[in-house]
Design an enzyme around this catalytic site. Structure first.
Site, short mmCIF file in Angstrom:
data_model
loop_
_atom_site.label_atom_id
_atom_site.label_comp_id
_atom_site.label_asym_id
_atom_site.label_seq_id
_atom_site.Cartn_x
_atom_site.Cartn_y
_atom_site.Cartn_z
N ARG A 218 2.91 2.58 6.82
CA ARG A 218 4.30 2.97 6.74
C ARG A 218 4.43 4.44 6.32
NH1 ARG A 218 4.93 -1.08 1.76
NH2 ARG A 218 4.50 0.31 0.00
N ASP A 219 5.64 4.87 6.10
CA ASP A 219 5.88 6.28 5.77
C ASP A 219 5.60 6.52 4.28
OD1 ASP A 219 8.00 4.71 4.93
OD2 ASP A 219 9.53 6.23 5.34
N GLU A 220 4.34 6.36 3.92
CA GLU A 220 3.93 6.54 2.52
C GLU A 220 2.50 7.05 2.50
OE1 GLU A 220 4.32 4.06 -1.66
OE2 GLU A 220 5.20 3.28 0.19
N ASP B 122 -2.72 1.77 -8.11
CA ASP B 122 -3.52 1.00 -7.17
C ASP B 122 -5.00 1.37 -7.31
OD1 ASP B 122 -0.77 1.53 -6.25
OD2 ASP B 122 -1.28 0.20 -4.59
N TRP C 249 -0.37 3.40 -14.42
CA TRP C 249 -0.56 4.31 -13.28
C TRP C 249 -1.24 5.58 -13.79
CZ3 TRP C 249 2.06 0.09 -12.65
CH2 TRP C 249 2.29 -0.42 -11.37
N GLU D 207 0.10 -6.53 0.17
CA GLU D 207 0.77 -5.89 -0.96
C GLU D 207 1.42 -6.92 -1.87
OE1 GLU D 207 3.96 -2.25 -1.68
OE2 GLU D 207 3.92 -3.28 0.25
N HIS E 53 -3.20 -3.50 1.69
CA HIS E 53 -2.85 -2.91 0.39
C HIS E 53 -3.83 -3.48 -0.62
CE1 HIS E 53 0.93 -0.75 -0.89
NE2 HIS E 53 0.42 -1.01 -2.08
#
Length: 907
Positions: A487-489, A496, A549, A761, A782
């Site tokens: 996708r647009d990422e 992750d 994160w 995901e 993912h």
């Protein structure tokens, strides 16, 4: 007795052979590496590190000393350094300690060792490395760009140069980089086999260059260089906010070719204004959206000598790159596996679909014959919808389409250059004639990490889970550890990466991959110590500082040290680790970090029909405090390894305060947490937040929670990696097995049962009725939940480093039998060689097979204390040389030196 000539010769040969056997060890030095690489080219490291492996037939091989020699130019060149005999068992990351290395120079090295019987090996075969450019002044080339193009498509610029090679060439070394991406050819042949070069770094801080030996590509006389540029991450569409030109508006090339002739003279060919530029067949190239290639605009032969470039414009002198140019240490992106169509499909809506049978990352090569102007569109998707139609809603704004326009000249072959797609299925529109499977080939692309680990078992679903974990890693380890590839990422999400790191290090050799990425993490870290959500950071300075994160700054360096014994990376990242802990400390009051934005236990299980509160969201500040403590502990660990004793004392005192604040704020007197979720108890237990006396009751509460959900997990990104480890630690391994073997949602095997070939995901990306989760965030590739692979390797097979040691120099093997499995095996290629653990249960008993690499030792813990029922190779263990450390607490502890072992416990 007199000996004749031949008899005397025979005796002499016999004595010489006997003497050589007495002198030389029965050990061979093999797999020599420099900075984890075999014969690397282009290292700008002043003191590179050497590693090697030992091999021999005997058990218990240990190195007691080594000697390294380094030569400049050739194996018979000038000696640059000799270590002399060094009494040491080190065979991994041994640093060069000679004089200053020269830029653009090839060095050769070999090593010999002495074993624990005092015998010396023969010299290893020569390895070599070629240095990069140590000084900015070593660069003679200029930055150049293509002619400005006002069209919105931004066709890829072509840049070319013809030059004379007046004499016979001894060596020709090319140094290349670009703002954007590049593909280079010399005399029509592609330079190197890397793709999407120069890779993605924090371009506003540093840019990588690549080095190629193109000696065999040059010829005496006329030569031609041709380079194509693409937008890439530099100025293309990046991030999910539609931003462009993040690092700059103009792409450009820096090219330098250093030639040495056989007579010793030298010449240099550089990028400058004498180059010519135009555009060609690549009319548009975007990572998210794909490429448009128009073969009608191909400039045939443009990268060959004699091409008529009279209509081309002079190259534009581009602004210099103002930041650091660094050589590439990590493995490049390469083409890997190829897939032919598994199935040809016409969907209920009439779409023409090819199923390649595997969700992957890369592109599809297409062969076609047609008329001039025919246009073929190839769309990419991960999954078909409930009705069996092509599904792309979860791609969001990413088009993931390649458009090919035919020139009409015989058979034409198309494949992209500066993009990649995440897909299992393609939809084809506009293809002239019959769509035949032999005309389509799916090609994977990912960083060329060496495969290092395999896990297999007697359960086919678990084996498919392992397959899915590895393919999730392949698809998302594309120069940076992306969250998803479709996708647009496609960004380097820190959360992750950190939850998956340990599993990643089992499956592939990721030391160089992560060492490179961690450098960008440190560079993009804010001045106040906060760590961005994604690295490289294209989301801005406000997108930073989330617990779990940002802790990638501490977790990954420490786990990288555990996996590889890489003290250098730990040292390089130490300041970043300390800055992150400092940020949390600064933002705490009374040692409690309870402010700021946090993602929390991202994408945890959320049952819609549950009203009793058991699945309440884990308090985000409780999570933050746990990670605050963990990062502080890892900083203490790093400081201890690096000999920073003052820091050990300082942060040990801080850690005590952090845990006391946690217990005041989040724990009742009886040990109940304010959040009753699985993740709350998992983190509190795994990070040792609770006093010793309260831990077992907390583990019991966790176990009860799991049982209340019918042996299902409810954890998200932050709780899942540690869940089964905590259960095992507190004597609840069989419950951990139940979680692993659970086939209904939410579980690891639910996606497997639904036909997944990568990790999803969400636990329910596709629901039991085949409908989908919310398309705004629903990737089917993912890797985060693939973190269970760590438990499979370290607990089921039992492969681990011994506590207090790193890099598998001292090994711990603690296999766990359960879950209805009757067989499991894990193999790991360590820096010392192959390590494996295998067990099999049948009616007669349990059989174990272990392989321990040379120059290591292993403590093996068998989950039985069988007394006289333990055999090695069919003979009682009492007759073996294996050392039994203990047979207490219902288990047997053994000490094994290197070698292969077969042990059986008879019922």
């Amino acid at each position: 007795m007199k000996l004749n000539y031949f008899s005397r010769g025979f005796v002499s040969m016999f004595l010489l052979l006997l003497c050589s056997q007495m002198i030389f060890a029965q050990v061979t030095v093999m797999n020599t590496r420099c900075e984890n690489l075999a014969n690397p080219i282009g290292l700008d490291i002043a003191a590179p590190r050497f590693s090697w492996q030992l091999k021999g037939k005997e058990r218990g091989i240990q190195q007691t000393a080594y000697e390294i020699e380094v030569f400049s130019g050739s194996p018979k060149g000038v000696r640059a350094w000799t270590s002399g005999k060094v009494n040491s068992d080190s065979s991994v990351f041994v640093s060069y300690k000679g004089g200053n290395l020269k830029s653009g120079t090839q060095y050769f090295w070999h090593v010999r060792v002495w074993d624990n019987k005092g015998k010396m090996s023969k010299w290893s075969e020569f390895g070599n490395w070629h240095t990069g450019l140590f000084e900015a002044s070593d660069w003679k080339a200029k930055w150049i760009g293509g002619a400005a193009d006002s069209s919105s498509e931004q066709p890829s610029p072509l840049l070319r140069k013809e030059f004379q090679s007046a004499k016979k060439v001894r060596s020709a070394i090319a140094y290349i980089t670009a703002k954007g991406m590049y593909e280079a050819k010399v005399n029509g042949k592609r330079v190197g086999d890397a793709y999407l070069s120069p890779g993605w770094t924090s371009y506003n801080k540093r840019l990588q260059y690549q080095v190629y030996d193109i000696t065999d590509m040059l010829r005496q006389g006329e030569n031609a260089i041709g380079v194509t540029l693409g937008n890439g991450w530099y100025r293309g569409n990046i991030g999910f906010q539609g931003q462009r030109n993040y690092y700059g508006k103009d792409i450009g090339l820096l090219f330098q070719l250093d030639i040495t002739y056989t007579d010793g003279s030298k010449a240099t060919v550089v990028s400058d204004e004498s180059w010519k530029t135009s555009t060609g067949r690549i009319r548009s190239s975007e990572i998210y959206h794909g490429e448009i290639i128009d073969n009608r605009l191909e400039q045939n032969g443009w990268e060959l000598v004699g091409f008529d470039d009279a209509g081309w414009k002079p190259a534009i002198s581009a602004a210099p790159y103002e930041h650091a140019l660094v050589a590439t240490l990590n493995e490049p992106i390469r083409k890997k596996e190829e897939f032919k169509p598994a199935k040809m499909i016409t969907t209920p809506s009439g779409e023409k679909i090819i199923d390649f049978g595997q969700n992957m990352v890369g592109w599809v090569k297409v062969k076609v014959r047609g008329n001039k102007g025919d246009s073929i569109k190839i769309y990419h998707a991960e999954i078909l919808d409930k009705s069996g139609n092509f599904y792309t809603t979860n791609l969001r704004a990413a088009r993931q389409e390649n458009i090919y326009i035919l020139s009409g000249d015989a058979e034409e072959v198309f494949e992209p250059h500066f993009t990649f797609q995440g897909f299992r299925y393609i939809k084809i529109e506009g293809y002239p004639g019959e769509i035949k499977p032999e005309n389509f080939t799916a090609i994977t692309l990912y960083s060329d990490m060496k495969p290092t680990g395999e896990f297999t078992s007697s359960n086919t679903l678990i084996n498919q889970l392992q397959h899915n974990i590895q393919w999730g890693q392949r698809g998302n380890f594309l120069d940076v550890p992306t969250d998803c590839p479709q996708r647009d990422e496609r960004l380097g999400w820190t959360g992750d990466a950190q939850v998956f790191y340990r599993t990643a290090s089992f499956n592939f050799g990721v030391n160089n991959f992560f060492s490179k990425w961690l450098k960008d993490l440190a560079l993009d870290q804010l001045d106040n110590g906060s760590v961005p959500f994604v690295i490289p950071n294209v989301l801005g300075k406000d997108a930073s500082g989330s617990a779990g994160w940002a802790d990638a700054a501490t977790i990954i360096p420490w786990q990288n040290y555990l996996a590889y014994g890489d003290k250098k990376t730990l040292l390089e990242q130490y300041a970043s680790m300390e800055k992150w802990v400092g940020f949390m400390n600064t933002n705490s009051k009374d040692d409690l970090w309870n402010k700021g934005f946090h993602f929390g236990d991202w994408l945890f299980y959320r049952p819609d029909d549950d009203n009793d509160g058991r699945s309440a969201i884990t308090d985000k500040y409780l999570i933050a405090q746990c990670f605050y403590a963990n990062s502080t502990q890892l900083l203490i660990n790093a400081a201890s390894v690096l000999g920073k004793n003052t820091d050990v004392e300082k942060y040990t005192a801080l850690l005590k305060k952090i845990k006391a604040a946690f217990n005041r704020e989040y724990v009742t007197q009886s040990g109940r947490l304010v959040s009753s979720s699985q993740t709350a108890y998992v983190l509190a237990l795994h990070f040792d937040m609770l006093p010793e006396a309260l831990r077992q009751q907390a583990a019991d509460r966790l176990s009860e929670n799991i049982s209340n959900y019918g042996d299902h997990l409810t954890t998200g990104f932050l709780g899942t990696p540690y869940l089964c480890h905590v259960l095992t630690r507190f004597g609840k391994t069989e419950q951990a097995f139940k979680l692993l073997m659970q086939e209904s949602y939410p579980s690891w095997l639910y996606p497997v049962k639904m036909g997944a070939t990568t990790i999803w995901e969400r636990w329910d990306g596709q629901k039991p009725d085949s409908s989908f989760q919310t398309p705004g965030m629903n990737s089917f590739n993912h890797y985060a939940y693939g973190a269970i692979g760590d438990w499979m390797y370290r607990t089921i097979a039992g492969l681990d480093t011994e506590e207090g040691f790193a890099g598998y120099k001292k090994i711990s093997i603690k296999p766990h039998i359960g879950g209805g499995l009757n067989y499991a095996k894990a193999v790991l290629q360590t820096n010392y060689g192959q390590l494996s653990s295998e067990w099999k249960v049948d009616a007669k008993g349990t059989t174990y097979n272990f392989e321990i690499p040379a120059n290591t030792s292993a403590k093996v813990y068998l989950p039985e204390a069988p007394g006289d029922k333990l055999f090695e190779n069919g003979k009682p263990l009492s007759t073996s040389t294996i050392k039994v450390i203990s047979t207490e607490a219902g288990r047997t502890e053994l000490l094994l030196g290197s070698g292969i072992y077969n042990l059986t416990v008879i019922k």
